[in-house]
Design a protein around this motif. Structure first.
Motif, PDB file in Angstrom:
ATOM      1  N   ALA A  26       0.836  -1.195   0.000  1.00 20.84           N
ATOM      2  CA  ALA A  26       0.000   0.000   0.000  1.00 20.84           C
ATOM      3  C   ALA A  26       0.873   1.247   0.000  1.00 20.84           C
ATOM      4  O   ALA A  26       2.021   1.228   0.421  1.00 20.84           O
ATOM      5  N   GLY A  27       0.337   2.361  -0.500  1.00 18.27           N
ATOM      6  CA  GLY A  27       1.070   3.612  -0.474  1.00 18.27           C
ATOM      7  C   GLY A  27       1.274   4.068   0.958  1.00 18.27           C
ATOM      8  O   GLY A  27       0.452   3.799   1.834  1.00 18.27           O
ATOM      9  N   CYS A  45       0.978   6.862   2.315  1.00 21.73           N
ATOM     10  CA  CYS A  45      -0.059   7.770   2.812  1.00 21.73           C
ATOM     11  C   CYS A  45      -1.345   7.041   3.204  1.00 21.73           C
ATOM     12  O   CYS A  45      -2.173   7.586   3.926  1.00 21.73           O
ATOM     13  N   ASP A  46      -1.508   5.811   2.719  1.00 18.07           N
ATOM     14  CA  ASP A  46      -2.726   5.047   2.987  1.00 18.07           C
ATOM     15  C   ASP A  46      -2.595   4.117   4.179  1.00 18.07           C
ATOM     16  O   ASP A  46      -3.563   3.440   4.547  1.00 18.07           O
ATOM     17  N   ARG A  47      -1.434   4.055   4.765  1.00 19.95           N
ATOM     18  CA  ARG A  47      -1.238   3.121   5.868  1.00 19.95           C
ATOM     19  C   ARG A  47      -1.930   3.610   7.134  1.00 19.95           C
ATOM     20  O   ARG A  47      -2.050   4.815   7.364  1.00 19.95           O
ATOM     21  N   PRO A  48      -2.376   2.673   7.956  1.00 24.54           N
ATOM     22  CA  PRO A  48      -3.109   3.036   9.173  1.00 24.54           C
ATOM     23  C   PRO A  48      -2.293   3.954  10.078  1.00 24.54           C
ATOM     24  O   PRO A  48      -1.105   3.734  10.307  1.00 24.54           O
ATOM     25  N   ALA A  72      -2.592   9.321   8.471  1.00 22.10           N
ATOM     26  CA  ALA A  72      -3.442  10.508   8.354  1.00 22.10           C
ATOM     27  C   ALA A  72      -3.708  11.148   9.711  1.00 22.10           C
ATOM     28  O   ALA A  72      -3.650  12.372   9.856  1.00 22.10           O
ATOM     29  N   ALA A 115       4.078   5.169   8.622  1.00 22.87           N
ATOM     30  CA  ALA A 115       4.250   4.981   7.176  1.00 22.87           C
ATOM     31  C   ALA A 115       5.278   3.911   6.836  1.00 22.87           C
ATOM     32  O   ALA A 115       5.489   3.606   5.665  1.00 22.87           O
ATOM     33  N   ALA A 142       4.348  10.034  -2.353  1.00 24.65           N
ATOM     34  CA  ALA A 142       4.023  10.346  -0.951  1.00 24.65           C
ATOM     35  C   ALA A 142       3.555  11.789  -0.849  1.00 24.65           C
ATOM     36  O   ALA A 142       4.193  12.631  -0.207  1.00 24.65           O
ATOM     37  N   SER A 143       2.434  12.090  -1.474  1.00 25.20           N
ATOM     38  CA  SER A 143       1.938  13.460  -1.504  1.00 25.20           C
ATOM     39  C   SER A 143       1.612  14.008  -0.124  1.00 25.20           C
ATOM     40  O   SER A 143       1.629  15.221   0.103  1.00 25.20           O
ATOM     41  N   CYS A 144       1.325  13.113   0.827  1.00 26.60           N
ATOM     42  CA  CYS A 144       0.989  13.573   2.177  1.00 26.60           C
ATOM     43  C   CYS A 144       2.225  14.054   2.939  1.00 26.60           C
ATOM     44  O   CYS A 144       2.100  14.765   3.932  1.00 26.60           O
TER      45      CYS A 144
END
Length: 327
Positions: free
Chosen positions: A96-97, A99-102, A105, A120, A135-137
């Motif tokens: 997973a990307g 930024c999408d990891r638990p 965010a 991350a 990794a836009s976040c």
């Protein structure tokens, strides 16, 4: 010789005629049978184009199970589609990307930079994702983040940005809370290791302060000052995560080459700091070596920086070199 009656002669002629006809019929039947056998064998050994016509026409097609001696082979049955194999990911989390990891965010939303990097996947995972543009976040342009990159091509935006969590450190200087705590821990451990006290010479500098500071150096040194002093809006000191250090009673220029400087160079990463401007990196960073200039990027990223053998943030994050200002 005995003469036959007309009736007898007629009967004899009929018998001979029938015998000839019978013989001719047998021969003809044999020829026909042989011909059929040859034709069938030819059909089996050399199928006609019509027998394998896959155009969709039913003309001339033989149904499954048709007699092969007819000269037409059964039409092959097409396969509508092949099954697509399904493979389970060996490690769904790692695929997973970042930024999408638990937890990423939530950590970012709360301003917990180090927790975001950990969630991350760690410093190297974040570095690789940033370098790959995945990794836009983790924005390298957000001055509030510990991983922001400021150099001669990347100004602070907005130019007069100010941090909101400044606290006092040694020497009466200011740093942001997290980096100040890390600096205090490093100073304490250096002292415990027998090093000379590390004193902060310069911490946070506001945009307006740097306008005057850079102007004075330009007036005193001319254009050569661009090699040692950043323009306002392009100085890492404005981030509040950078500190210039010296020994008690000394100066920043005399810090390099000392035992304490060597200890800092070897151990700063353990506390989240890097020596931002190293010897031999001018063509990338645009500044002369400053062994006293320490930049906080967080323990996870600093460990990846150290372990990967990097010497500039530009190389670390896969950015272009920035030896000069754009204008």
């Amino acid at each position: 010789m005995q003469m036959l009656s007309p009736i007898a002669r007629h009967r004899a002629r009929e018998a001979r005629r029938r015998s000839v006809l019978l013989t001719a019929g047998v021969v003809a039947l044999a020829v026909v049978c042989v011909g059929i056998g040859v034709t069938g064998q030819a059909a089996l050994s050399q199928p006609t184009a019509q027998a394998f016509d896959d155009s969709g026409s039913t003309s001339g097609d033989a149904p499954i199970g048709a007699d092969l001696t007819s000269g037409v082979l059964p039409r092959p049955q097409g396969v509508a589609s092949l099954p697509v194999p399904e493979f389970a990911a060996a490690n769904p989390v790692s695929s997973a990307g970042v930024c999408d990891r638990p937890g990423v965010a939530d950590a970012l939303a709360s301003g917990a930079d180090e927790a975001a990097v950990v969630a991350a996947g760690g410093g190297n995972a974040v570095r690789e994702a940033i370098a790959a543009g995945a990794a836009s976040c983790f924005s390298l342009g957000d001055p509030a983040r510990s991983w922001v990159v400021v150099d001669k091509l990347r100004a602070i935006e907005p130019l007069e940005w100010e941090p909101s969590d400044l606290v006092s450190i040694s020497g009466g200087q200011l740093m942001r809370q997290t980096s100040a705590d890390a600096f205090a821990a490093m100073v304490s451990d250096a002292s415990a290791a027998g090093m000379s006290d590390i004193v902060a010479n310069s911490g946070y500098r506001s945009y307006s302060y740097q306008v005057g500071n850079h102007g004075r150096q330009l007036a005193a040194e001319g254009e050569s000052a661009e090699r040692t002093s950043a323009r306002a809006g392009f100085s890492e000191h404005q981030l509040g995560t950078t500190v210039d250090v010296q020994l008690p009673g000394g100066s920043i220029e005399s810090f390099g080459g000392t035992q304490t400087s060597a200890w800092v160079s070897e151990n700063a990463w353990r506390y989240g700091f890097i020596v931002r401007y190293e010897e031999g990196a001018y063509d990338i960073v645009g500044y002369e070596a400053e062994p006293w200039h320490l930049r906080y990027i967080g323990p996870q990223l600093a460990a990846a920086y150290h372990d990967g053998g990097f010497h500039t943030l530009e190389e670390f994050f896969g950015l272009p070199a920035a030896p000069d200002y754009a204008s």
